[in-house]
Design a protein around this motif. Structure first.
Motif, PDB file in Angstrom:
ATOM      1  N   VAL A 115       0.837  -1.207   0.000  1.00  0.00           N
ATOM      2  CA  VAL A 115       0.000   0.000   0.000  1.00  0.00           C
ATOM      3  C   VAL A 115       0.870   1.255   0.000  1.00  0.00           C
ATOM      4  N   ALA A 116       1.971   1.203   0.745  1.00  0.00           N
ATOM      5  CA  ALA A 116       2.847   2.366   0.877  1.00  0.00           C
ATOM      6  C   ALA A 116       3.632   2.690  -0.389  1.00  0.00           C
ATOM      7  N   GLU A 117       3.497   1.860  -1.421  1.00  0.00           N
ATOM      8  CA  GLU A 117       4.144   2.164  -2.705  1.00  0.00           C
ATOM      9  C   GLU A 117       3.399   3.265  -3.459  1.00  0.00           C
ATOM     10  N   THR A 118       2.166   3.548  -3.064  1.00  0.00           N
ATOM     11  CA  THR A 118       1.336   4.514  -3.797  1.00  0.00           C
ATOM     12  C   THR A 118       1.421   5.889  -3.156  1.00  0.00           C
ATOM     13  N   PRO A 119       1.898   6.895  -3.894  1.00  0.00           N
ATOM     14  CA  PRO A 119       2.010   8.231  -3.306  1.00  0.00           C
ATOM     15  C   PRO A 119       0.656   8.933  -3.218  1.00  0.00           C
ATOM     16  N   ASN A 120       0.517   9.795  -2.228  1.00  0.00           N
ATOM     17  CA  ASN A 120      -0.580  10.757  -2.189  1.00  0.00           C
ATOM     18  C   ASN A 120      -0.123  11.966  -3.005  1.00  0.00           C
ATOM     19  N   GLU A 121      -0.562  12.025  -4.245  1.00  0.00           N
ATOM     20  CA  GLU A 121      -0.011  13.010  -5.181  1.00  0.00           C
ATOM     21  C   GLU A 121      -0.209  14.444  -4.709  1.00  0.00           C
ATOM     22  N   CYS A 122      -1.331  14.725  -4.052  1.00  0.00           N
ATOM     23  CA  CYS A 122      -1.556  16.105  -3.614  1.00  0.00           C
ATOM     24  C   CYS A 122      -0.541  16.515  -2.545  1.00  0.00           C
ATOM     25  N   MET A 123      -0.078  15.553  -1.749  1.00  0.00           N
ATOM     26  CA  MET A 123       0.931  15.859  -0.741  1.00  0.00           C
ATOM     27  C   MET A 123       2.316  16.049  -1.370  1.00  0.00           C
ATOM     28  N   VAL A 124       2.617  15.227  -2.348  1.00  0.00           N
ATOM     29  CA  VAL A 124       3.892  15.385  -3.057  1.00  0.00           C
ATOM     30  C   VAL A 124       3.942  16.756  -3.738  1.00  0.00           C
ATOM     31  N   GLU A 125       2.828  17.148  -4.339  1.00  0.00           N
ATOM     32  CA  GLU A 125       2.770  18.459  -4.980  1.00  0.00           C
ATOM     33  C   GLU A 125       2.866  19.581  -3.949  1.00  0.00           C
ATOM     34  N   LEU A 126       2.305  19.359  -2.763  1.00  0.00           N
ATOM     35  CA  LEU A 126       2.416  20.358  -1.699  1.00  0.00           C
ATOM     36  C   LEU A 126       3.874  20.564  -1.314  1.00  0.00           C
ATOM     37  N   VAL A 127       4.651  19.494  -1.207  1.00  0.00           N
ATOM     38  CA  VAL A 127       6.075  19.621  -0.892  1.00  0.00           C
ATOM     39  C   VAL A 127       6.778  20.476  -1.941  1.00  0.00           C
ATOM     40  N   ARG A 128       6.506  20.175  -3.203  1.00  0.00           N
ATOM     41  CA  ARG A 128       7.157  20.932  -4.291  1.00  0.00           C
ATOM     42  C   ARG A 128       6.762  22.406  -4.242  1.00  0.00           C
ATOM     43  N   TRP A 129       5.489  22.646  -3.974  1.00  0.00           N
ATOM     44  CA  TRP A 129       4.991  24.027  -3.917  1.00  0.00           C
ATOM     45  C   TRP A 129       5.640  24.795  -2.775  1.00  0.00           C
ATOM     46  N   LEU A 130       5.749  24.147  -1.607  1.00  0.00           N
ATOM     47  CA  LEU A 130       6.363  24.793  -0.453  1.00  0.00           C
ATOM     48  C   LEU A 130       7.812  25.182  -0.744  1.00  0.00           C
ATOM     49  N   LYS A 131       8.539  24.282  -1.394  1.00  0.00           N
ATOM     50  CA  LYS A 131       9.931  24.589  -1.730  1.00  0.00           C
ATOM     51  C   LYS A 131      10.006  25.753  -2.715  1.00  0.00           C
ATOM     52  N   THR A 219      -6.716  16.182   0.501  1.00  0.00           N
ATOM     53  CA  THR A 219      -6.805  17.518  -0.094  1.00  0.00           C
ATOM     54  C   THR A 219      -7.286  18.549   0.922  1.00  0.00           C
ATOM     55  N   GLN A 220      -8.137  18.118   1.849  1.00  0.00           N
ATOM     56  CA  GLN A 220      -8.570  19.040   2.913  1.00  0.00           C
ATOM     57  C   GLN A 220      -7.393  19.422   3.802  1.00  0.00           C
ATOM     58  N   ALA A 221      -6.487  18.470   4.022  1.00  0.00           N
ATOM     59  CA  ALA A 221      -5.292  18.774   4.814  1.00  0.00           C
ATOM     60  C   ALA A 221      -4.403  19.778   4.089  1.00  0.00           C
ATOM     61  N   VAL A 222      -4.275  19.629   2.781  1.00  0.00           N
ATOM     62  CA  VAL A 222      -3.510  20.599   1.987  1.00  0.00           C
ATOM     63  C   VAL A 222      -4.106  21.990   2.153  1.00  0.00           C
ATOM     64  N   ASP A 223      -5.419  22.087   2.059  1.00  0.00           N
ATOM     65  CA  ASP A 223      -6.089  23.380   2.214  1.00  0.00           C
ATOM     66  C   ASP A 223      -5.829  23.975   3.596  1.00  0.00           C
ATOM     67  N   LYS A 224      -5.824  23.119   4.626  1.00  0.00           N
ATOM     68  CA  LYS A 224      -5.585  23.613   5.979  1.00  0.00           C
ATOM     69  C   LYS A 224      -4.159  24.136   6.122  1.00  0.00           C
ATOM     70  N   VAL A 225      -3.202  23.439   5.531  1.00  0.00           N
ATOM     71  CA  VAL A 225      -1.817  23.917   5.556  1.00  0.00           C
ATOM     72  C   VAL A 225      -1.731  25.309   4.951  1.00  0.00           C
ATOM     73  N   LYS A 226      -2.360  25.487   3.824  1.00  0.00           N
ATOM     74  CA  LYS A 226      -2.294  26.791   3.150  1.00  0.00           C
ATOM     75  C   LYS A 226      -2.954  27.888   3.978  1.00  0.00           C
ATOM     76  N   SER A 240       4.424  32.537  -8.767  1.00  0.00           N
ATOM     77  CA  SER A 240       4.338  31.652  -9.927  1.00  0.00           C
ATOM     78  C   SER A 240       4.208  30.203  -9.485  1.00  0.00           C
ATOM     79  N   ALA A 241       4.493  29.934  -8.205  1.00  0.00           N
ATOM     80  CA  ALA A 241       4.355  28.572  -7.698  1.00  0.00           C
ATOM     81  C   ALA A 241       2.893  28.249  -7.522  1.00  0.00           C
ATOM     82  N   LYS A 242       2.447  27.171  -8.123  1.00  0.00           N
ATOM     83  CA  LYS A 242       1.035  26.805  -8.071  1.00  0.00           C
ATOM     84  C   LYS A 242       0.845  25.394  -7.594  1.00  0.00           C
ATOM     85  N   ILE A 243      -0.287  25.200  -6.939  1.00  0.00           N
ATOM     86  CA  ILE A 243      -0.645  23.854  -6.491  1.00  0.00           C
ATOM     87  C   ILE A 243      -2.128  23.646  -6.712  1.00  0.00           C
TER      88      ILE A 243
END
Length: 243
Positions: A115-131, A219-226, A240-243
């Protein structure tokens, strides 16, 4: 006044990748075990259970599987713990509990890792956006020696702190402080994401801002982080950084 958030720290399993609890729940259903029975068994052992010791790198895989299988099939201990869990959550205490050995630690662990082989894509994108927005980012993971997810995910982060390397695991607060020290921030300048309440409580006690990531509500967690970063961070009003 609260300090500005300068860094965001991510759990891995259940946050950056799909939760191993998905596999645990499926295995419980397959064996006809009551919901959360295996999770209660895991928690019952505290910091000295086989699973917890494996996360700290204290056991080889074969030793871990043998000891964990014994613990999972210790129905006397597990049933007592599960009855307390039912009482604590005001659930039906008349539930029929297991009486015989039938749980395979090896099969369960293999399922969890699949199961852990599958990424949560919205979280991976959040990491990239934060950087891209200038935040420092770290992973703080209870993991295992030779964990494949570590090598795949490490390039995303400024800092990657692993229980199997450090010999510490969440919710030990020394583990969180290692991540903060390597990010060169105080706990009050960090936001922490995890899926397990006890891990979040430990972080909050240190002064971190926290966000719980629930299965199916990433995705709700992503929204809360923002939202938190708008209030407490160097959140970009136009970027220019978008998520």
């Amino acid at each position: 006044m609260d300090s500005a958030i300068k860094a965001v720290i991510f759990d891995v399993g259940g946050v950056l990748v799909k939760s191993p609890f998905i596999a645990i729940s499926a295995y419980e259903r397959e064996l006809g075990l009551p919901a959360n029975y295996i999770n209660v068994s895991l928690s019952r052992r505290g910091s000295e259970g086989a699973f917890q010791r494996y996360e700290r790198g204290e056991l080889a895989y074969g030793e871990f599987v043998d000891q964990w299988t014994d613990e999972l099939n210790d129905t006397e201990t597990n049933n007592v713990a599960y009855r307390k869990y039912l009482q604590r959550h005001e659930l039906d205490t008349r539930m029929v509990l297991p009486r015989q050995t039938r749980v395979s630690g090896d099969a369960l662990f293999v399922g969890m890792m699949a199961v852990a082989e599958t990424p949560n894509e919205c979280m991976v994108e959040l990491v990239r956006w934060l950087k891209a927005c200038g935040y420092r980012v770290a992973a703080l993971t209870n993991n295992f020696k030779d964990a494949g997810d570590s090598e795949k995910l490490k390039p995303l982060f400024d800092v990657f702190v692993e229980s199997a390397v450090e010999g510490l695991r969440k919710p030990d607060q020394r583990f969180y402080l290692q991540a903060c020290n390597r990010l060169e921030v105080s706990p009050g300048e960090a936001l922490f994401l995890d899926d397990i309440p006890v891990n979040l409580r430990a972080a909050k006690e240190l002064g971190m801002e926290v966000v719980r990531v629930e299965i199916g509500r990433e995705t709700q967690a992503v929204d809360k982080v923002k939202r938190i970063l708008r209030l407490r961070g160097a959140y970009p009003s136009s970027s220019s950084a978008k998520i």
